[in-house]
Motif scaffolding. Structure first.
Motif, PDB file in Angstrom:
ATOM      1  N   UNK A   2       0.743  -1.233   0.205  1.00  0.00           N
ATOM      2  CA  UNK A   2       0.337   0.238  -0.022  1.00  0.00           C
ATOM      3  C   UNK A   2       0.684   1.140   0.311  1.00  0.00           C
ATOM      4  N   UNK A   3       1.817   1.236   0.594  1.00  0.00           N
ATOM      5  CA  UNK A   3       2.502   2.365   0.627  1.00  0.00           C
ATOM      6  C   UNK A   3       3.995   2.666  -0.511  1.00  0.00           C
ATOM      7  N   UNK A   4       3.539   1.129  -0.969  1.00  0.00           N
ATOM      8  CA  UNK A   4       4.686   1.559  -2.436  1.00  0.00           C
ATOM      9  C   UNK A   4       3.639   2.039  -3.196  1.00  0.00           C
ATOM     10  N   UNK A   5       2.684   2.027  -2.899  1.00  0.00           N
ATOM     11  CA  UNK A   5       1.254   2.130  -4.855  1.00  0.00           C
ATOM     12  C   UNK A   5       0.845   3.495  -3.830  1.00  0.00           C
ATOM     13  N   UNK A 193      -7.037  -2.946   0.117  1.00  0.00           N
ATOM     14  CA  UNK A 193      -8.805  -2.134  -0.897  1.00  0.00           C
ATOM     15  C   UNK A 193      -8.724  -1.487   0.086  1.00  0.00           C
ATOM     16  N   UNK A 194      -9.156  -1.446   1.104  1.00  0.00           N
ATOM     17  CA  UNK A 194     -10.020  -0.630   2.370  1.00  0.00           C
ATOM     18  C   UNK A 194      -7.948   0.364   3.272  1.00  0.00           C
ATOM     19  N   UNK A 195      -7.487  -0.389   3.161  1.00  0.00           N
ATOM     20  CA  UNK A 195      -6.151   0.311   3.957  1.00  0.00           C
ATOM     21  C   UNK A 195      -6.140   1.583   2.686  1.00  0.00           C
ATOM     22  N   UNK A 196      -6.415   0.871   1.328  1.00  0.00           N
ATOM     23  CA  UNK A 196      -5.129   1.741   0.472  1.00  0.00           C
ATOM     24  C   UNK A 196      -6.609   3.113   0.793  1.00  0.00           C
ATOM     25  N   UNK A 212      -7.113  17.076  -5.331  1.00  0.00           N
ATOM     26  CA  UNK A 212      -5.747  16.462  -6.507  1.00  0.00           C
ATOM     27  C   UNK A 212      -6.667  14.766  -6.173  1.00  0.00           C
ATOM     28  N   UNK A 213      -7.163  14.891  -4.983  1.00  0.00           N
ATOM     29  CA  UNK A 213      -7.938  13.380  -4.271  1.00  0.00           C
ATOM     30  C   UNK A 213      -7.841  12.340  -5.410  1.00  0.00           C
ATOM     31  N   UNK A 214      -8.694  12.829  -6.109  1.00  0.00           N
ATOM     32  CA  UNK A 214      -9.435  11.593  -7.666  1.00  0.00           C
ATOM     33  C   UNK A 214      -8.033  11.411  -8.154  1.00  0.00           C
ATOM     34  N   UNK A 215      -7.118  12.796  -8.865  1.00  0.00           N
ATOM     35  CA  UNK A 215      -6.281  12.253  -9.366  1.00  0.00           C
ATOM     36  C   UNK A 215      -5.326  11.234  -8.719  1.00  0.00           C
ATOM     37  N   UNK A 216      -4.843  11.764  -7.798  1.00  0.00           N
ATOM     38  CA  UNK A 216      -3.931  11.217  -6.502  1.00  0.00           C
ATOM     39  C   UNK A 216      -4.505   9.198  -6.462  1.00  0.00           C
ATOM     40  N   UNK A 217      -5.839   9.103  -6.428  1.00  0.00           N
ATOM     41  CA  UNK A 217      -6.803   7.739  -5.687  1.00  0.00           C
ATOM     42  C   UNK A 217      -6.926   7.246  -7.160  1.00  0.00           C
ATOM     43  N   UNK A 218      -7.176   7.552  -8.535  1.00  0.00           N
ATOM     44  CA  UNK A 218      -7.039   6.525  -9.578  1.00  0.00           C
ATOM     45  C   UNK A 218      -5.289   6.517  -9.846  1.00  0.00           C
ATOM     46  N   UNK A 219      -3.759   7.010  -9.566  1.00  0.00           N
ATOM     47  CA  UNK A 219      -3.358   6.529  -9.283  1.00  0.00           C
ATOM     48  C   UNK A 219      -2.458   5.244  -9.032  1.00  0.00           C
ATOM     49  N   UNK A 220      -3.198   6.008  -7.915  1.00  0.00           N
ATOM     50  CA  UNK A 220      -2.390   4.469  -6.150  1.00  0.00           C
ATOM     51  C   UNK A 220      -3.781   3.782  -6.750  1.00  0.00           C
ATOM     52  N   UNK A 221      -4.695   3.243  -7.009  1.00  0.00           N
ATOM     53  CA  UNK A 221      -4.787   2.562  -7.073  1.00  0.00           C
ATOM     54  C   UNK A 221      -4.688   1.487  -8.896  1.00  0.00           C
TER      55      UNK A 221
END
Length: 239
Positions: A2-5, A193-196, A212-221
């Protein structure tokens, strides 16, 4: 994992290509919020203010300052209502560009992997509306729970962590799998997924940066889906 993502996603945020998507998202969001302000103010002046205006003449002349106070309170109320919609509106606008973000991440960090398929336009619209409703509902529930001491902050993170993690992971997964398979993959790795999602909720809690949350979230997932799928298939992730 998760931290890597999360670290990989954060590394993308201020790259030139991501900045281009962000400025498009921000511009459309500001226009949408301005239009929403006009609608909210017009609705208040049309339906609520006449009641206030009708009551004030019944007070003595020295109480005219009550009108000023009422106007100030109304302005604060409208501002708070607009603030409540910032996250949902930003998420809705950004959802238009999620496939662009996913494609950038896949092309840059996973060049040897088969590229994902954009979610079909109609399905993307349905998901965007669903996501908008989910974010509004989650924030309304969290707002109500803010009045309950001891669980208010935890409720914000848990509610948004679950909803954001679920929706963004399924989006990333559906670029490579059918919808039912994407949901099954998410359920099989629900804890991860929940921890992410909790990491995304933490990002959402930071003022201004939360745009920036949606952009960060999309890239992270995108990264998290790659890691989860590789682990499930017994492969080694790129990072």
């Amino acid at each position: 994992m998760i931290l890597n993502a999360a670290r990989a996603a954060a590394g993308h945020l201020f790259t030139p290509r991501f900045r281009g998507v962000f400025f498009k998202t921000l511009g459309i969001t500001l226009v949408a919020l301005a239009a929403l302000w006009v609608v909210l103010r017009g609705a208040f002046m049309a339906y609520a203010w006449p009641f206030v205006d009708a009551i004030l003449p019944g007070f003595p002349g020295w109480a005219g300052w009550l009108g000023v106070i009422a106007a100030v309170i109304a302005g604060i109320g409208l501002a708070l209502a607009l603030a409540l919609f910032i996250a949902p509106v930003t998420a809705m606008v950004a959802s238009i560009f999620l496939d662009d973000i996913a494609e950038l991440v896949e092309r840059q960090d996973y060049p040897s992997d088969p590229p994902g398929r954009p979610v079909p336009a109609l399905r993307s619209l349905v998901l965007s509306l669903k996501f908008l409703g989910v974010v509004i509902l989650g924030n309304l529930v969290a707002l109500l729970l803010l009045l309950v001491p001891g669980i208010n902050i935890a409720a914000f993170f848990v509610i948004n962590g679950y909803l954001l993690g679920r929706e963004f992971f399924e989006f990333a997964a559906m670029r490579f799998h059918g919808e039912l398979e994407a949901k099954a993959l998410r359920r099989a790795h629900a804890g991860t997924v929940f921890m992410g999602g909790m990491v995304i909720a933490g990002f959402l809690a930071i003022p201004f940066l939360n745009l920036l949350t949606p952009l960060f979230a999309a890239a992270m997932m995108v990264h998290l889906h790659k890691a989860v799928f590789a682990r499930e298939k017994g492969l080694v992730t790129a990072y």
